[in-house]
Design an enzyme around this catalytic site. Structure first.
Site, PDB file in Angstrom:
ATOM      1  N   LYS A   1     -21.287  34.905 -66.043  1.00 49.38           N
ATOM      2  CA  LYS A   1     -23.111  35.083 -65.365  1.00 49.38           C
ATOM      3  C   LYS A   1     -23.828  33.673 -65.157  1.00 49.38           C
ATOM      4  O   LYS A   1     -22.693  33.011 -63.855  1.00 49.38           O
ATOM      5  CB  LYS A   1     -24.270  35.659 -67.350  1.00 49.38           C
ATOM      6  CG  LYS A   1     -23.310  36.615 -66.966  1.00 49.38           C
ATOM      7  CD  LYS A   1     -24.292  37.387 -68.427  1.00 49.38           C
ATOM      8  CE  LYS A   1     -24.174  39.205 -68.279  1.00 49.38           C
ATOM      9  NZ  LYS A   1     -23.451  39.674 -70.158  1.00 49.38           N
TER      10      LYS A   1
ATOM     11  N   SER B   1     -29.982  41.770 -73.131  1.00 49.50           N
ATOM     12  CA  SER B   1     -29.738  42.332 -71.660  1.00 49.50           C
ATOM     13  C   SER B   1     -30.146  42.625 -70.534  1.00 49.50           C
ATOM     14  O   SER B   1     -30.790  42.656 -69.500  1.00 49.50           O
ATOM     15  CB  SER B   1     -28.223  42.350 -71.963  1.00 49.50           C
ATOM     16  OG  SER B   1     -27.643  43.422 -72.112  1.00 49.50           O
TER      17      SER B   1
ATOM     18  N   HIS C   1     -26.903  35.814 -71.953  1.00 47.48           N
ATOM     19  CA  HIS C   1     -27.700  35.695 -70.758  1.00 47.48           C
ATOM     20  C   HIS C   1     -28.842  34.109 -71.306  1.00 47.48           C
ATOM     21  O   HIS C   1     -29.698  33.903 -70.579  1.00 47.48           O
ATOM     22  CB  HIS C   1     -28.835  36.880 -71.029  1.00 47.48           C
ATOM     23  CG  HIS C   1     -27.616  38.122 -70.293  1.00 47.48           C
ATOM     24  ND1 HIS C   1     -28.113  38.284 -68.892  1.00 47.48           N
ATOM     25  CD2 HIS C   1     -27.358  38.977 -70.755  1.00 47.48           C
ATOM     26  CE1 HIS C   1     -27.490  38.833 -68.229  1.00 47.48           C
ATOM     27  NE2 HIS C   1     -26.809  39.588 -69.291  1.00 47.48           N
TER      28      HIS C   1
HETATM   29  C1  PLP Z   1     -22.873  40.379 -69.977  1.00 50.53           C
HETATM   30  C2  PLP Z   1     -22.707  40.472 -71.687  1.00 50.53           C
HETATM   31  C3  PLP Z   1     -21.085  40.784 -72.395  1.00 50.53           C
HETATM   32  C4  PLP Z   1     -19.905  40.198 -71.194  1.00 50.53           C
HETATM   33  O1  PLP Z   1     -19.472  39.506 -70.746  1.00 50.53           O
HETATM   34  P1  PLP Z   1     -18.525  39.400 -69.476  1.00 50.53           P
HETATM   35  O2  PLP Z   1     -18.110  38.589 -69.535  1.00 50.53           O
HETATM   36  O3  PLP Z   1     -19.264  40.227 -68.012  1.00 50.53           O
HETATM   37  O4  PLP Z   1     -17.667  40.206 -69.969  1.00 50.53           O
HETATM   38  C5  PLP Z   1     -21.971  40.318 -73.521  1.00 50.53           C
HETATM   39  N1  PLP Z   1     -22.508  40.221 -74.275  1.00 50.53           N
HETATM   40  C6  PLP Z   1     -23.283  40.246 -73.368  1.00 50.53           C
HETATM   41  C7  PLP Z   1     -25.002  39.753 -74.530  1.00 50.53           C
HETATM   42  C8  PLP Z   1     -23.917  40.535 -71.898  1.00 50.53           C
HETATM   43  O5  PLP Z   1     -24.395  40.987 -71.438  1.00 50.53           O
END
Ligand code: PLP
Length: 405
Positions: A253, A194, A222
């Site tokens: 996301k 990320s 992502h």
């Molecule tokens: C953003 C993210 C999460 C968390 O996801 P949310 O739905 O915002 O809690 C978990 N793992 C990775 C790799 C992320 O980038």
């Protein structure tokens, strides 16, 4: 917001004073940041402090959060099914809507089953925390997401870290794990990292894991909506269906709503339903969230041009930033970091960008290592070329203003 008439006790004030000392330390390191408050919807342009800015800070890759089909589905679901679900999944909080979304996710991800959680964070904490116990072992990339690290902290399983995206070092860790004779060994990696935007070498990792009889878990927070056919994610991108035991994803996301899921076997689903603590002890998604997510899968399947547009925009912004002379790291995806060194520089660049009409957050320790602070940008499918040109001009000026260029 301070209410004068409330008398605070000594104990309350003592705690505050102690916490203030921590905050002072953050201030000293340039890491104390006020929350940025958006006074508009999360879109390609946002309003902050009354000013309209080009937004390069969201994870809303495809602009699905404001897609008419998602909004319509959310409104309809809320009207028909109410605002909240009213219970945890295992007691009375599983509605046919939840089952429907899970069936759709499983088909989309090409797995036997899927299970949703409140967020991507809770799915990692829930899966790792429930599946591994003493006598098991996690083999984990050194730069895995904080939610994976927190999940690992919750288990009594042993852990062996390997160098970031290095299959040979992963093999060393896997061999060590096999030689120690654990019951379960799970190799865990982000699909797309990320903060750097690099892609895990999944084929090599899966191959090595198979060689040492370890299962693989990919966190595709992502990757989903970005990589693979119709955004099916990195397992699909590398055609590794059936070889990745646990496909983790977020609905927060590219999917544009909120939530997390694991796509895996029916056995994994049954196991989690009985053991994963966030699933057992925290309430389920409201109907509007669930049905907006279903609509998002429809859009992914039916409007692949959004993903093409995302990649066109990503290439355009990357080229512009690199041509301007910025160090944009090793990204292979729409996540593009602009490397700044110390946190102070990243925050200064972010502030200068904001003055020039661009919202791009500075990111420092503990989200990234000390000395690797950056301004992280994520373009979306909904940015126009005019947005990107304005952003590039602002970056050039801001970079010069702080001596980064
Ligand atoms: C953003 C993210 C999460 C968390 O996801 P949310 O739905 O915002 O809690 C978990 N793992 C990775 C790799 C992320 O980038």
């Amino acid at each position: 917001m301070v209410i004068d008439s409330i008398h605070t006790s000594d104990a309350v004030r003592t705690l505050d004073a102690s916490l203030q000392a921590d905050l002072e330390q953050l201030r000293g390191e340039g890491l104390f940041r006020p929350l940025r408050v958006l006074e508009s919807a999360q879109m390609a342009e946002v309003v902050i402090g009354g000013r309209r800015l080009v937004n390069l800070s969201s994870n809303n890759y495809l602009g699905l959060n404001t897609h008419p089909r998602l909004i319509e589905a959310a409104v309809e679901a809320a009207t028909e099914w109410g605002a909240g679900s009213g219970a945890v999944r295992t007691i009375a909080g599983t509605q046919s809507l939840h089952q429907h979304l899970e069936a759709r996710l499983a088909t989309f991800k090409r797995t036997e089953a899927a299970l949703t959680f409140q967020s991507g964070y809770t799915v990692n904490v829930g899966v790792i925390g429930s599946m591994l116990e003493q006598g098991d072992c996690v083999v984990s990339d050194k730069l895995n997401h904080a939610s994976i690290i927190d999940g690992i902290r919750l288990t009594k399983a042993d852990r062996i870290l390997y160098e970031h995206t290095d299959p040979d070092d992963a093999e060393r860790a896997l061999k060590e794990a096999r030689d120690r004779g654990y019951r379960r060994v799970l190799l865990i990696t982000d699909g797309v990292f990320s903060m750097d935007g690099d892609i895990a070498p999944l084929p090599e990792l899966v191959e090595r894991a198979e060689k040492y009889d370890a299962a693989v878990m990919v966190d595709d927070a992502h990757g989903t909506g970005v990589l693979g056919r119709n955004g099916r994610g990195s397992t699909d991108h590398f055609d590794l269906h059936g070889r990745v035991a646990l496909n983790i994803g977020t609905l927060s996301k590219a999917v544009g709503v909120v939530g997390g899921y694991v796509a895996a076997s029916q056995t994994v689903r049954d196991h989690l339903i009985h053991k994963a603590r966030p699933f057992l002890f925290s309430s389920s998604h409201p109907p509007a969230v669930v049905m907006a997510c279903v609509a998002a899968i429809d859009v992914l399947e039916q409007e692949p041009q959004l993903i093409e547009r995302l990649w066109d925009n990503a290439r355009y912004l990357k080229k512009g930033l690199a041509d301007a002379g910025f160090d944009i790291g090793r990204s292979q995806t729409p996540i593009t970091p602009v490397m700044c060194g110390e946190a102070g520089q990243a925050m200064a660049l972010s502030d200068q960008l904001m003055q020039r009409g661009v919202f791009a957050q500075g990111i420092g320790f503990p989200t990234v290592a000390r000395g690797q602070a950056r301004v992280r940008t994520i373009v979306t499918a909904t940015h126009t070329t005019a947005h990107l040109d304005a952003a590039l001009a602002a970056f050039s000026e801001a970079g010069k203003a702080i001596g980064l260029l």
